[in-house]
Design an enzyme around this catalytic site. Structure first.
Site, PDB file in Angstrom:
ATOM      1  N   SER A   1       0.835  -1.192   0.000  1.00  0.00           N
ATOM      2  CA  SER A   1       0.000   0.000   0.000  1.00  0.00           C
ATOM      3  C   SER A   1       0.881   1.259   0.000  1.00  0.00           C
ATOM      4  O   SER A   1       1.782   1.378  -0.833  1.00  0.00           O
ATOM      5  CB  SER A   1      -0.934  -0.061   1.220  1.00  0.00           C
TER       6      SER A   1
ATOM      7  N   ASP B   1      -8.769  -6.281  -4.734  1.00  0.00           N
ATOM      8  CA  ASP B   1      -8.362  -5.004  -4.138  1.00  0.00           C
ATOM      9  C   ASP B   1      -8.849  -3.881  -5.048  1.00  0.00           C
ATOM     10  O   ASP B   1      -8.302  -3.646  -6.112  1.00  0.00           O
ATOM     11  CB  ASP B   1      -6.830  -4.972  -4.017  1.00  0.00           C
TER      12      ASP B   1
ATOM     13  N   HIS C   1      -8.085  -5.056  -0.322  1.00  0.00           N
ATOM     14  CA  HIS C   1      -6.774  -4.446  -0.072  1.00  0.00           C
ATOM     15  C   HIS C   1      -6.070  -5.088   1.125  1.00  0.00           C
ATOM     16  O   HIS C   1      -4.845  -5.213   1.143  1.00  0.00           O
ATOM     17  CB  HIS C   1      -6.970  -2.943   0.165  1.00  0.00           C
TER      18      HIS C   1
END
Lengths: 203, 393
Positions: free
Chosen positions: B167, B333, B366
């Site tokens: 991320s 995601d 995610h």
């Protein structure tokens, strides 16, 4: 060639032919690269550099263990992630026959690569023909699957492929027909079990 | 964004051989002023960090772990026997784990602006003796890379074997390869993006608005009022959680399940998903600093390697990159979708860089980057094992 390279070469009869054809130091894209052994072989034998393309998780993992660059993507959706003319050679080794969008992948290969190298099992090989005459779908060393579990949906003969190239305005630069590791020069469409072509797009 | 079920740690008497065990955070002090991307200058600052494994004699086995929005320096192991949970990426890092501390010297740090010990908005401003609060400057991913490089200098690490992050952490790994091409041999960029989309910035702004409009926010100087903008932070976290999960996993985990089994016709918690989100929000609001949350979301929004390359293409921005890359995305995601990772892959292909790209099939959205998945972990393990430390036959 060291023992490991010999092992690679035996693994897939078309590797050696491909290695002879590609120029040393070339940039190569190997579609349906499996565990990356062709790229690794070419890296060692011809100092080529490039990427493999695969969809199966276990093959991505195998390529990574083999130290080969690999991109996980579905070939059926084309090669939009690759720039036109960005590779010297795009290789499709024994994968054409299992592709759904055969025409599209040929066009995409010749968009991305200056040349393409395509290998496939020859459906016209005499043993295959005999089995069909005897009333069965062929099962052989090169076509080891039963009709109900085969991934091969677009099988062709040398003649079929060459007609396909004319239709797509693709020029054949070189052809090698192989049976059990040996070149076949007499009646190749009958006596050869594996075909290897080097082609380019005519404008 | 912590894993829901971290590796269990049974008792101190039978320690898990794949755990780094007990670790003690350390603090690095920096007295050389740093000029941040915003133009602001911090005269001095501290970074808190942890290390696992041993730096080898050649000092070529260091791996930097960059954290995401709510992460910190406590990546693996336990601080004490009273810890219920290990560090936030304990499943990935440890002896024999994908990032193997028998082989690598792994560093986790709390980024500048954080709220877990590194200098940040809740730290005391030496000029005033009060918490920085609203006076703490905004920091960017570039600034973090700069401070991380200074930490590496202090630790005597000239070059990282790898910089790893998911991320926002993946963005730092990517930025490392651009800012310091000579100081990073490999970048593992997981569930990241080359820049945020408008939709992503929009989510971040709703989260910020929740905090900024909380009556307890006091313009960022809530410390002096001895309150914290918990309501805002809680809402921000609830929103975040929705976007970190996939529709599928929310459906399978919570569906339309009711706590009481029947409609109550009121506004108290009725659906299990409400209960889950409120719990996550409350827990987070208790432990995280609102100013840090604001600052981290802005760092996400600002990240764009093309911004300082005359708005050229990503491929142009990555021209100087030398590292080899492992890029990983997860199918469900939607906050950092596979398409965004593919943009990074494309830019690396255009520059003829070594890159492997994997798209992991996962239902976890995610959050999947923090979860245990055999293919994902095997892949990271295989990639890390290929990194040459001069010890590979």
């Amino acid at each position: 060639m060291n023992a490991q390279m010999m092992a690679h070469a035996r693994q897939r009869a078309d590797f050696e032919t491909i290695a002879e054809w590609v120029q040393s130091g070339a940039k190569v894209l190997d579609l349906g690269c499996g565990d990356g052994s062709l790229l690794r072989y070419l890296k060692e034998a011809r100092k080529v550099w490039g990427y493999g393309v695969e969809i199966a998780d276990e093959k991505i993992l195998a390529c990574t263990k083999n130290g080969v660059n690999v991109i996980q993507t579905d070939l059926e959706s084309g090669l939009s992630g690759f720039e036109s003319g960005s590779f010297d050679y795009v290789i499709l080794s024994q994968t054409l026959q299992s592709m759904k969008h055969t025409e599209r992948i040929m066009q995409e290969m010749l968009r991305v690569g200056r040349q393409a190298i395509v290998t496939f099992p020859n459906f016209g090989y005499w043993q295959h023909r005999l089995q069909v005459i005897a009333g069965h779908m062929p099962v052989s060393r090169d076509l080891p699957y039963q009709w109900y579990d085969t991934p091969n949906i677009h099988l062709c003969t040398l003649k079929d492929f060459e007609a396909f190239c004319i239709k797509l305005n693709v020029r054949i630069l070189e052809r090698s027909v192989i049976h059990r590791g040996h070149q076949v020069s007499v009646l190749p469409n009958l006596l050869g079990s594996l075909a290897v072509y080097r082609v380019e797009q005519l404008s | 964004m912590r894993p829901n079920k971290p590796d269990s740690y049974t008792t101190v008497h039978s320690p898990d051989p794949t755990s780094v065990g007990f670790v003690t955070p350390q603090t690095a002090r920096f007295d050389t002023p740093i000029k941040l991307r915003s133009g602001a200058v911090l005269d001095r600052y501290e970074l808190v960090y942890e290390t696992y494994g041993q730096l080898n004699a050649d000092k070529n086995n260091a791996v930097l772990i960059c954290h995401a929005l709510s992460g910190n320096h406590h990546v693996a192991g336990f601080h004490s026997e009273h810890d219920k949970r290990p560090g936030w990426w304990d499943t990935m890092i440890g002896p024999g784990k994908p990032i193997d501390t028998n082989r690598f010297f792994v560093i986790g740090l709390n980024n500048l602006g954080g709220c877990h010990g590194s200098t940040g908005p809740s730290s005391l401003n030496p000029a005033t003796g009060q918490p920085y609060g609203a006076h703490f400057p905004l920091v960017t991913v570039d600034d973090w890379v700069e401070t991380q490089a200074r930490l590496a200098d202090q630790l005597g690490i000239q070059q990282f074997a790898a910089v790893v992050g998911g991320s926002l952490g993946g963005m730092q790994a990517l930025q490392w390869s651009i800012t310091y091409p000579e100081r990073i041999r490999h970048a593992l960029v997981i569930a990241a993006a080359p820049k945020l989309t408008a939709q992503n910035i929009a989510f971040n702004d709703v989260a910020r608005q929740a905090i900024l409009t909380d009556p307890d926010f006091h313009g960022g100087d809530y410390y002096a009022h001895e309150v914290v903008p918990k309501r805002g932070l809680r809402l921000a976290r609830m929103l975040g959680h929705i976007t970190y999960l996939s529709d599928d996993v929310m459906g399978s985990k919570f569906g339309r399940m009711l706590r009481a089994g029947a409609f109550q016709y009121g506004y108290d918690v009725e659906f299990e998903i409400e209960s889950y989100l409120r719990y996550q929000g409350d827990k987070f609001a208790e432990s995280f600093d609102a100013n840090t949350y604001l600052l981290m979301t802005k760092a996400l929004d600002y990240f764009d390697p093309t911004h300082h390359h005359n708005e050229g293409s990503l491929a142009q921005a990555l021209q100087s990159v030398k590292a080899g890359f492992l890029i990983v995305s997860f199918t469900t995601d939607w906050r950092f979708a596979p398409e965004r990772s593919r943009e990074i892959v494309k830019a690396l292909l255009d520059n003829e860089r070594d890159v492997t790209y994997a798209e992991i099939t996962s239902s976890h959205g995610h959050d999947a980057f923090l979860m245990v998945d055999p293919y994902y972990h095997d892949l990271v393990r295989a990639y890390m094992q290929r990194i040459d430390l001069g010890d590979v036959a």
